[in-house]
Scaffold this motif. Structure first.
Motif, PDB file in Angstrom:
ATOM      1  N   UNK A 256      40.597  27.456  24.187  1.00 31.88           N
ATOM      2  CA  UNK A 256      41.252  27.076  25.289  1.00 31.88           C
ATOM      3  C   UNK A 256      42.270  27.687  25.629  1.00 31.88           C
ATOM      4  N   UNK A 257      42.326  28.230  26.768  1.00 28.16           N
ATOM      5  CA  UNK A 257      43.737  29.189  27.231  1.00 28.16           C
ATOM      6  C   UNK A 257      44.842  28.345  27.893  1.00 28.16           C
ATOM      7  N   UNK A 258      46.090  28.872  28.062  1.00 27.93           N
ATOM      8  CA  UNK A 258      46.910  27.754  28.554  1.00 27.93           C
ATOM      9  C   UNK A 258      47.799  28.835  29.352  1.00 27.93           C
ATOM     10  N   UNK A 259      48.666  28.269  30.166  1.00 28.72           N
ATOM     11  CA  UNK A 259      49.765  28.773  30.789  1.00 28.72           C
ATOM     12  C   UNK A 259      50.977  27.982  30.221  1.00 28.72           C
ATOM     13  N   UNK A 260      52.195  28.815  29.861  1.00 28.19           N
ATOM     14  CA  UNK A 260      53.411  28.538  29.065  1.00 28.19           C
ATOM     15  C   UNK A 260      54.334  28.590  29.883  1.00 28.19           C
ATOM     16  N   UNK A 261      55.078  27.463  29.829  1.00 32.77           N
ATOM     17  CA  UNK A 261      56.508  27.793  30.424  1.00 32.77           C
ATOM     18  C   UNK A 261      57.567  27.148  29.561  1.00 32.77           C
ATOM     19  N   UNK A 262      58.671  28.054  29.538  1.00 30.48           N
ATOM     20  CA  UNK A 262      59.931  27.715  28.657  1.00 30.48           C
ATOM     21  C   UNK A 262      61.036  27.303  29.429  1.00 30.48           C
ATOM     22  N   UNK A 263      61.813  26.183  29.161  1.00 33.38           N
ATOM     23  CA  UNK A 263      63.017  25.777  29.692  1.00 33.38           C
ATOM     24  C   UNK A 263      64.023  25.683  28.676  1.00 33.38           C
ATOM     25  N   UNK A 264      65.277  26.270  28.781  1.00 38.88           N
ATOM     26  CA  UNK A 264      66.472  25.807  28.100  1.00 38.88           C
ATOM     27  C   UNK A 264      67.555  25.105  28.727  1.00 38.88           C
ATOM     28  N   UNK A 265      67.953  23.762  28.536  1.00 42.25           N
ATOM     29  CA  UNK A 265      68.784  23.094  29.185  1.00 42.25           C
ATOM     30  C   UNK A 265      69.960  22.833  28.240  1.00 42.25           C
ATOM     31  N   UNK A 266      71.279  23.253  28.733  1.00 46.75           N
ATOM     32  CA  UNK A 266      72.416  23.027  27.892  1.00 46.75           C
ATOM     33  C   UNK A 266      72.754  21.283  28.217  1.00 46.75           C
ATOM     34  N   UNK A 267      73.237  20.604  27.055  1.00 49.61           N
ATOM     35  CA  UNK A 267      73.135  19.184  27.046  1.00 49.61           C
ATOM     36  C   UNK A 267      74.843  18.959  27.188  1.00 49.61           C
ATOM     37  N   UNK A 268      74.831  17.879  27.631  1.00 42.84           N
ATOM     38  CA  UNK A 268      76.314  17.528  27.707  1.00 42.84           C
ATOM     39  C   UNK A 268      77.285  17.782  26.772  1.00 42.84           C
ATOM     40  N   UNK A 269      76.954  17.536  25.416  1.00 43.46           N
ATOM     41  CA  UNK A 269      77.614  17.991  24.282  1.00 43.46           C
ATOM     42  C   UNK A 269      77.480  19.223  23.776  1.00 43.46           C
TER      43      UNK A 269
END
Length: 127
Positions: free
Chosen positions: A94-107
């Motif tokens: 299986x091939x996949x498209x990958x997406x990465x997200x980095x989210x700063x949290x309130x703390x």
């Protein structure tokens, strides 16, 4: 389609398998063989004897022209894909498209999110 991998197919993957590959049945490894496939010992040389029962199962349960989804530990994948090519099975992954997200949290911490989306099944190339 014989399933040699460690998780369940998504509905999207099942649909593609049926429509594009003509798959009518999905064949999972029995629990004992699934455990072997998912937990290849990482120590030392590749343990060919560890994977042999999986290949014996494939030999009994599939025939020439059958599709085998093969994903897992690199040495095990290489061995099974080579066997599939020799024995007339069609090894795919299986091939996949990958997406990465980095989210700063309130703390102040950072939450990393990895998203994977199925694209298609692809034949393993021959040498």
């Amino acid at each position: 389609m014989a399933l040699l991998f460690s998780h369940a197919l998504t509905e999207e993957q099942k649909q593609e398998a049926r429509e594009k590959w003509g798959i009518g049945t999905f064949l999972s490894l029995p629990d004992d063989l699934q455990s072997r496939w998912s937990q290849v010992p990482p120590e030392g040389a590749f343990p060919r004897e560890w994977i042999q029962p999986v290949i014996e199962w494939l030999s009994r349960e599939t025939g020439p022209g059958d599709v085998v989804l093969v994903q897992g530990e690199f040495g095990a994948v290489y061995l099974v894909v080579s066997w599939c090519h020799r024995e007339g099975r069609i090894p795919v992954y299986a091939t996949t498209a990958r997406r990465y997200e980095s989210r700063r949290q309130p703390d102040g911490s950072i939450k990393n999110i990895h998203l994977f989306k199925h694209v298609n099944f692809r034949r393993y190339p021959r040498e």
